[in-house]
Design an enzyme around this catalytic site. Structure first.
Site, PDB file in Angstrom:
ATOM      1  N   ARG A   1      33.789  47.414   9.782  1.00 24.85           N
ATOM      2  CA  ARG A   1      32.442  46.978   9.404  1.00 24.85           C
ATOM      3  C   ARG A   1      31.393  48.076   9.598  1.00 24.85           C
ATOM      4  O   ARG A   1      31.542  48.955  10.439  1.00 24.85           O
ATOM      5  CB  ARG A   1      32.043  45.739  10.220  1.00 24.85           C
ATOM      6  CG  ARG A   1      32.777  44.488   9.802  1.00 24.85           C
ATOM      7  CD  ARG A   1      32.442  43.326  10.695  1.00 24.85           C
ATOM      8  NE  ARG A   1      32.951  43.490  12.055  1.00 24.85           N
ATOM      9  CZ  ARG A   1      32.871  42.560  12.989  1.00 24.85           C
ATOM     10  NH1 ARG A   1      32.259  41.410  12.742  1.00 24.85           N
ATOM     11  NH2 ARG A   1      33.379  42.782  14.198  1.00 24.85           N
TER      12      ARG A   1
ATOM     13  N   ASP B   1      38.369  47.800  13.206  1.00 26.09           N
ATOM     14  CA  ASP B   1      37.134  47.192  12.706  1.00 26.09           C
ATOM     15  C   ASP B   1      36.502  48.156  11.712  1.00 26.09           C
ATOM     16  O   ASP B   1      36.124  49.268  12.071  1.00 26.09           O
ATOM     17  CB  ASP B   1      36.176  46.906  13.869  1.00 26.09           C
ATOM     18  CG  ASP B   1      35.018  45.988  13.488  1.00 26.09           C
ATOM     19  OD1 ASP B   1      34.658  45.965  12.302  1.00 26.09           O
ATOM     20  OD2 ASP B   1      34.487  45.298  14.375  1.00 26.09           O
TER      21      ASP B   1
END
EC number: 3.5.4.25
Length: 382
Positions: free
Chosen positions: A316, A314
């Protein structure tokens, strides 16, 4: 709509540096060369860099010219790709494969070496070595460009950097500016437009667009009704998903989550906000998400597929969401999510999350494995 609150500390990256990194991202996507400088133990290390994905024979020839008499260029690869090519790599996330000009490795060969969707029978002549700090920052730049995280580099002597930059009109970047770019860019977000946009399940809705000073991608705040500032506001952080949000893909639950959040906030009668963040595919971009889908069709789960491409599971960041909330005058929220990382991500940038509001939807026959992976491996709270 806009109010002010305490500003969190921001990364030590100037606006000039932000613009330079933003320009370098565009250069990298076009297959151009950029120069990256890093320091380790007080020693400067500089490299000329081209992204492996758009590499052309002309670009590689220019890189060989920069490499000088040695003619040595290196392709920096993710550990998992190096392993699939027969190189044991236990600790480093990335490793460099050095190939001399005389070995005859052309641009297409470098691009094939970098592509984790291709199975190669053998490697050209060369040697493996660890990655420098400058090369590690160059990989970060490739990620910012939403390209495969693989770059081809040539060494540059620090005293040649300025001359080379002027002679070939190449951008020079410091590794600190690249590594601090996302946080520093988020700190410069400013509201640039606002309009009423009636929605299917929320007719009293306003969309506010925020843009960073370097001209990067806009993030959106979808404000439903008129949430009060003196009590926790119901919000959802929603990462852009072209496939789920727009064309109704059944591989994920993003579309139902977006439309469900709009409906739930409208139904609450107190209003709320959806922060629509431009972070497709957990931050790897649409093209790489489609590559991850191809790997999932070969048996990888959604997290392993991202890592097989060379990304983190991930990628983000949540500072843009926190900055948008701050500028709109909201410091305390109720968060519609199943992902505990979103709670810690917001709180790390000064937003108080007083409640996690569950936000789950039934599987559809195509995404059971995807949802189970999020639960078992990413800790989502279904």
């Amino acid at each position: 709509m806009t109010q002010s609150a305490a500003v969190p500390s921001q990364a030590n990256v100037s606006t000039t540096d932000l613009v330079t990194v933003s320009r370098a991202v565009a250069d990298l996507r076009r297959g151009e060369i950029v120069l990256v400088q890093g320091q380790a133990n007080g020693i400067a290390h500089c490299v000329a860099v081209i992204a492996a994905e758009p590499l052309s024979d002309h670009g590689l020839a220019r890189l060989h010219d920069i490499a000088g008499k040695s003619g040595n260029t290196a392709i920096v690869l993710p550990r998992v790709r190096a392993k699939s090519l027969g190189q044991a790599c236990k600790n480093d996330h990335f490793i460099a494969f050095v190939s001399a000009k005389k070995s005859g490795v052309d641009a297409q060969a470098f691009a094939e070496i970098a592509n984790p969707l291709l199975d190669l029978e053998g490697m050209p002549a060369g040697a493996w070595r660890p990655v420098s700090m400058a090369e590690s920052a160059a990989i970060r730049l490739a990620k910012l460009a939403r390209l495969l995280p693989a770059v081809v580099t040539a060494p540059v002597e620090p005293e040649q950097l300025e001359m080379l930059s002027k002679a070939q009109n190449l951008l020079v970047l410091q590794s600190e500016s690249i590594n601090g770019y996302e946080d520093a860019s988020a700190a410069t977000l400013r509201q640039v437009s606002e309009a009423r946009v009636p929605l299917e399940n929320a007719e009293n809705a306003t969309v506010i667009a925020f843009r960073p000073e370097d001209g990067g991608q806009e993030h959106l705040a979808i404000v439903i009704d008129e949430p009060a500032h003196d009590q926790p506001v119901l919000i959802r952080l929603h990462s852009e998903c072209f496939t789920g949000d727009l064309i109704g893909s059944l591989r994920c639950d993003c579309g139902p989550q977006l439309r469900g959040a709009i409906a739930e906030i409208a139904k609450s009668g107190k209003g709320g906000i959806i922060l629509y963040l431009r972070q497709e595919g957990r931050g790897i971009g649409l093209v790489n998400k489609l590559r991850a889908y191809a790997l999932q069709d070969r048996g990888f789960d959604t997290l392993d597929a991202n890592e097989e491409l060379g990304f983190d599971a991930d990628e983000r960041v949540y500072r843009p969401a926190a900055e948008m909330l701050r500028q709109m005058g909201f410091e305390t929220v109720r968060l519609l999510t199943n992902n505990p990382e979103k709670l810690t991500g917001l709180e790390s940038w000064g937003v108080t999350v007083v409640e996690r509001v569950p936000h789950k939807f039934p599987s559809n026959g195509h995404n059971e494995f995807y949802l189970q992976t999020k639960k078992d491996r990413a800790g989502h709270l279904f």
